[in-house]
Design a protein around this motif. Structure first.
Motif, short mmCIF file in Angstrom:
data_model
loop_
_atom_site.label_atom_id
_atom_site.label_comp_id
_atom_site.label_asym_id
_atom_site.label_seq_id
_atom_site.Cartn_x
_atom_site.Cartn_y
_atom_site.Cartn_z
N ASN A 160 -5.90 5.62 0.82
CA ASN A 160 -6.21 4.52 1.73
C ASN A 160 -5.58 3.19 1.31
OD1 ASN A 160 -7.56 5.97 3.65
ND2 ASN A 160 -9.61 5.41 2.98
N PRO A 161 -5.55 2.86 0.00
CA PRO A 161 -4.90 1.60 -0.38
C PRO A 161 -3.44 1.52 0.07
CG PRO A 161 -6.22 2.42 -2.20
CD PRO A 161 -6.22 3.50 -1.16
N LEU A 162 -2.78 2.67 0.17
CA LEU A 162 -1.39 2.69 0.63
C LEU A 162 -1.27 2.48 2.13
CD1 LEU A 162 0.43 5.62 -1.22
CD2 LEU A 162 0.97 3.20 -1.33
N THR A 163 -2.23 3.00 2.88
CA THR A 163 -2.10 3.02 4.34
C THR A 163 -2.91 1.94 5.04
OG1 THR A 163 -3.91 4.63 4.52
CG2 THR A 163 -1.70 5.51 4.30
N THR A 193 3.73 -3.12 -12.19
CA THR A 193 5.14 -3.25 -12.54
C THR A 193 5.78 -4.33 -11.69
OG1 THR A 193 5.61 -1.46 -10.97
CG2 THR A 193 5.49 -0.86 -13.30
N SER A 194 6.68 -5.08 -12.29
CA SER A 194 7.44 -6.08 -11.56
C SER A 194 8.69 -5.43 -10.97
CB SER A 194 7.85 -7.22 -12.50
OG SER A 194 8.75 -6.73 -13.49
N SER A 195 9.36 -6.12 -10.08
CA SER A 195 10.58 -5.57 -9.49
C SER A 195 11.64 -5.34 -10.56
CB SER A 195 11.12 -6.50 -8.41
OG SER A 195 11.40 -7.78 -8.94
N THR A 196 11.67 -6.21 -11.57
CA THR A 196 12.64 -6.05 -12.66
C THR A 196 12.33 -4.80 -13.47
OG1 THR A 196 12.91 -8.45 -12.82
CG2 THR A 196 13.61 -7.13 -14.72
N GLN A 197 11.05 -4.57 -13.76
CA GLN A 197 10.67 -3.37 -14.50
C GLN A 197 11.00 -2.11 -13.72
OE1 GLN A 197 6.51 -4.64 -15.13
NE2 GLN A 197 6.80 -4.15 -17.30
N ARG A 198 10.78 -2.15 -12.42
CA ARG A 198 11.07 -0.98 -11.59
C ARG A 198 12.57 -0.67 -11.60
NH1 ARG A 198 7.13 -1.78 -6.23
NH2 ARG A 198 5.19 -2.04 -7.41
N GLN A 241 11.51 5.31 0.50
CA GLN A 241 10.15 5.01 0.96
C GLN A 241 9.11 5.64 0.04
OE1 GLN A 241 9.28 6.02 5.01
NE2 GLN A 241 10.69 4.51 5.88
N PHE A 242 9.32 6.90 -0.31
CA PHE A 242 8.39 7.59 -1.20
C PHE A 242 8.28 6.85 -2.53
CE2 PHE A 242 8.67 12.24 0.53
CZ PHE A 242 8.06 11.82 1.69
N THR A 243 9.43 6.48 -3.09
CA THR A 243 9.45 5.84 -4.40
C THR A 243 8.71 4.52 -4.38
OG1 THR A 243 11.58 6.90 -4.88
CG2 THR A 243 10.96 5.02 -6.25
N GLU A 244 8.97 3.71 -3.38
CA GLU A 244 8.29 2.42 -3.27
C GLU A 244 6.79 2.61 -3.09
OE1 GLU A 244 10.31 0.63 -0.01
OE2 GLU A 244 12.08 0.06 -1.19
N LYS A 269 0.25 3.07 -7.76
CA LYS A 269 -0.19 2.90 -9.15
C LYS A 269 -0.23 1.43 -9.57
CE LYS A 269 -0.83 7.10 -10.78
NZ LYS A 269 -2.11 7.50 -11.42
N GLN A 270 0.02 0.52 -8.64
CA GLN A 270 0.15 -0.88 -9.01
C GLN A 270 -1.12 -1.46 -9.62
OE1 GLN A 270 2.85 -2.44 -9.23
NE2 GLN A 270 2.36 -4.61 -9.33
N ASP A 271 -2.29 -1.01 -9.17
CA ASP A 271 -3.53 -1.58 -9.71
C ASP A 271 -3.80 -1.09 -11.12
OD1 ASP A 271 -3.91 0.99 -8.77
OD2 ASP A 271 -6.04 0.68 -8.33
N ARG A 272 -3.37 0.13 -11.45
CA ARG A 272 -3.61 0.67 -12.79
C ARG A 272 -2.47 0.35 -13.75
NH1 ARG A 272 -8.90 1.15 -12.53
NH2 ARG A 272 -9.66 2.89 -11.25
N PHE A 273 -1.25 0.49 -13.28
CA PHE A 273 -0.08 0.25 -14.12
C PHE A 273 0.87 -0.69 -13.37
CE2 PHE A 273 -1.54 4.63 -15.03
CZ PHE A 273 -1.99 4.42 -16.33
#
Length: 766
Positions: free
Chosen positions: A173-176, A476-481, A461-464, A470-474
């Protein structure tokens, strides 16, 4: 009989059975003649029913809800109607061992809507009365095994806490939510089977990307103790108490948390026990005991301060051995300054009064199989992937898609059909994973019945989406990605180029690119699930070495495509000294990488254009003296051309696509030679290669070219071949159906008529 709860799930199932019975009795359901259910209104408020539980289960499949109740759920619902609501009178003379049911429903009205309204009211009222009655039982009474907390029934406290934790919400749900799509778990849930596993998998050999999900399946049958359907798991493992320590393990998105949610609901609805849910990422360095006595207890009781009495109450609740401690995501625990592995931390904390709980935890494979396992005494289960349906298994992928698009069945059926089309083998295998299937449904919904124009666009799309998941747990910034994507791409490229296994990655290879296993990039790749440990090596030369795999081989191919800057990586032709050249275009493992590279939006048009031209114009210098060069090409020239044809399906802006498709059609079906006044065909090997490639190239252009070709010849045999191939590429093609129908009517040979009819059946089933 086991204790039966009165939670929302039990209420929902009981109401569903009652609603189905009323609809049947009032003649509202169709296609029920095969059901052996006798109903009779004795009075305006009394309905007599004679049947079997299995027919009642089938009846629930005829109403408006998805799926159906099973016979166990039917019997529990009947028990609720009899013992809890007291509106069912059992008229059976024999109740044990007989499948027959004969009962009378004492209702409030003959009207279905009125009965359902009164049902809701009665259930709520009786549940409140039961709760008050339970609270008034003396604490030492054997009828009241659940302790109270702060004067409130412990089970009620835990139930309300679970509701506050949204344990019935879908994890995606957080994704959609941003798309306006939010699901309750039961709206979309499709039960997965499970396997009980003995030990870590030993990995040898390799897999093809089309069966990449096998990387996460137990490799040998002797590693599987038993396979369960979900209902069997609940009944045989949970209800019968086979183990007080259970681990649910699997790859990211395999449905571990979702299964734990269903276990929580099952405990509430089918037992009088107490489920307590802890997302282990919330511990933030605290022990389980510290977290339970402070954070959890405060939230559950809604108190600012927790008294010693409340802490003792919670301890007594655990001492009753009626607590199910549901620990989600061991892999997301914060280890902090401690050097202990997450599994060792959990093992150290399951002591004292906390150890009295029955524990079920979820954990990713790479953490569970990482070295010595401090929780080896846990019984280990893994979710099975979704199935596509055969004689033994249901079409679970189709079920999930239809539930996702419950308000638009047309979109659902189009997506399900899309997965069965030629060339979709990789994505079809990838989305057997529940999370990846949810991402596919999301993409399909956003495009209203379409996917990105290229496979590269879909995997982008899948990758993003996976990063966001996982953004709330781990975080990552755009640079890290970007840095991680680049490193993963380099790792993927090296692995695919390896002369050994290409999709099972040895630990030393991963370290050579990402750094030591405790390095930031290595850890981030594991935390985000891009890499997962799938076992240990079985080969003698590196026996016991950890083996990793990408989330799915298609992601490995996608990451590899991202780091290739120049098409000469695939082809650097040295016609006079081929040994000095590069010819990855002829190596099977690079084909998908090439197609993904051609679909990248950030690769300049000129680069792609030059590459396709190089493939089309490729000269291999073979057979110059053995065949007519004006009519035939060399062996490698055909292979290069076929790759170019497949490539234009991804490089959709290529200006010469029509010419390439026309050439394929010519090779595949021949052409009419004006001077010779006859139809000219090519060698079988060329025909087969061209026809196979037609299914891989630009579909709309192929359909147009084949339709045009059918109009240019009257030869029945050729038209049949064209129609059959057109139907394979475009199932349901009216042109193909018309041609084949005409052919059936005009041909006299019975055997050929049968062949054509079989072709027609494949193109237009039914």
């Amino acid at each position: 009989m086991p204790n039966i709860g009165y939670g929302s799930e039990a209420q929902k199932r009981t109401k569903r059975l009652l609603e189905a019975l009323l609809a049947y009795a009032n003649g509202e359901l169709e296609d029920c003649d095969h059901l052996k259910i006798e109903v009779k209104w004795q009075t305006e408020k009394q309905l007599v029913v004679r049947t079997e539980a299995r027919f009642l289960a089938e009846l629930t499949a005829k109403d408006q809800s998805n799926g159906k109740l099973n016979t166990i759920q039917i019997k529990e619902a009947l028990t609720h109607l009899e013992d809890f609501l007291e509106i069912l009178e059992d008229d059976r003379t024999k109740t044990k061992g007989s499948p027959d049911w004969h009962f009378k429903l004492k209702l409030w009205s003959k009207d279905k809507a009125e009965n359902l309204r009164r049902f809701e009211f009665e259930w709520k009222t009786r549940k409140q009365q039961k709760s008050k009655k339970d609270h008034n039982v003396h604490p030492d009474s054997p009828d009241n095994p659940i302790s109270s907390i702060a004067g409130i029934d412990g089970r009620q406290v835990c139930h309300e806490m679970l509701e506050a934790q949204n344990h019935r919400r879908l994890t995606t749900n957080p994704l959609t939510t941003g798309d306006g799509v939010i699901f309750e778990l039961d709206e979309i849930y499709v039960p997965l089977g499970l396997v009980e596993r003995k030990q870590r998998d030993r990995r040898s050999g390799d897999v093809s990307p089309e069966q990449g999900s096998q990387l996460y399946e137990p490799e040998a049958q002797d590693e599987i103790i038993q396979t369960f359907q979900q209902d069997q798991f609940f009944e045989q493992v949970l209800r019968q108490g086979r183990s007080r320590r259970i681990a649910i393990i699997g790859e990211p998105g395999a449905g571990k948390t979702t299964l734990l949610q269903k276990i929580a609901a099952w405990v509430l609805d089918n037992t009088e026990d107490v489920p307590i849910w802890i997302s282990l990422a919330d511990l933030q360095g605290k022990t389980l005991e510290q977290y339970l006595l402070s954070d959890w207890l405060k939230a559950a009781t809604r108190k600012v301060h927790v008294s010693q009495k409340m802490e003792e109450d919670l301890g007594e609740l655990f001492n009753s051995k009626r607590v199910w401690l549901l620990l989600d995501a061991v892999d997301e625990m914060t280890v902090g300054a401690q050097s202990l592995a997450p599994l060792q931390l959990i093992a150290n904390q399951l002591t004292g009064w906390v150890a009295d709980a029955r524990v079920i935890l979820t954990c990713r494979l790479n953490v569970w199989d990482a070295g010595k396992n401090a929780l080896e005494a846990f019984d280990t289960y893994r979710n099975l992937d979704f199935s596509y349906g055969d004689a033994q298994t249901p079409d679970q992928v189709g079920q999930f898609i239809r539930r996702w698009f419950k308000d638009n069945s047309t979109l659902a059926e189009r997506l399900r059909a899309q997965l069965d089309k030629p060339g979709k083998e990789r994505i079809k295998d990838a989305v057997k994973n529940p999370l990846r299937l949810a991402l596919l449904c999301r993409s399909w919904a956003l495009a209203q019945g379409g996917l990105p124009n290229t496979k590269a666009g879909l995997y982008q799309q899948f990758t993003e989406a996976l990063y966001e998941w996982k953004q709330d747990r781990f975080p990552t910034s755009s640079t890290q990605r970007q840095e991680l994507n680049k490193a993963l791409g380099e790792l993927a490229k090296r692995a695919i180029a390896s002369s050994k296994t290409k999709f099972r990655l040895e630990h030393r290879l991963v370290e050579s690119v990402l750094g030591k296993s405790d390095a930031d990039l290595f850890q981030l790749a594991l935390q985000l699930g891009w890499l997962n440990q799938v076992g240990v090596a079985a080969e003698v030369e590196n026996l016991g070495e950890k083996v990793y795999a990408f989330y799915h081989p298609t992601f490995q191919e996608y990451f590899a495509a991202l780091v290739i800057d120049d098409w000469h990586f695939f082809l650097d032709h040295k016609p006079h000294n081929p040994i000095k050249g590069t010819y990855r275009i002829f190596e099977r493992q690079w084909k998908e990488v090439i197609l993904l590279w051609l679909g990248r939006e950030d690769v300049p048009y000129e680069q792609k254009d030059d590459f396709i031209k190089a493939l089309v114009d490729f000269k291999d210098g073979c057979g110059e003296d053995f065949f007519d060069r004006s009519r035939y090409r060399g062996f490698y020239e055909y292979r290069a051309y076929f790759l170019a044809a497949a490539g234009i399906a991804e490089f959709i802006d290529y200006s010469q696509s029509d010419e390439i498709v026309a050439q394929l059609v010519k090779w595949g079906f021949g052409y009419f030679h004006i001077d010779k006044q006859k139809w000219i065909t090519f060698l079988d090997s060329i025909k087969k290669g061209a026809r196979a490639t037609l299914a891989e190239t630009n579909r709309s252009k192929v359909i147009a070219a084949l339709v045009q070709l059918t109009e240019s010849t009257e030869d029945k045999s050729i038209r049949w071949q064209i129609a059959y191939n057109l139907g394979k590429i475009h199932p349901g093609s009216q042109t193909a159906i018309t041609i084949l129908m005409q052919f059936i009517k005009s041909i006299e040979s019975e055997s050929i008529r049968w062949q054509v009819a079989e072709s027609l059946g494949k193109i237009d089933p039914g």
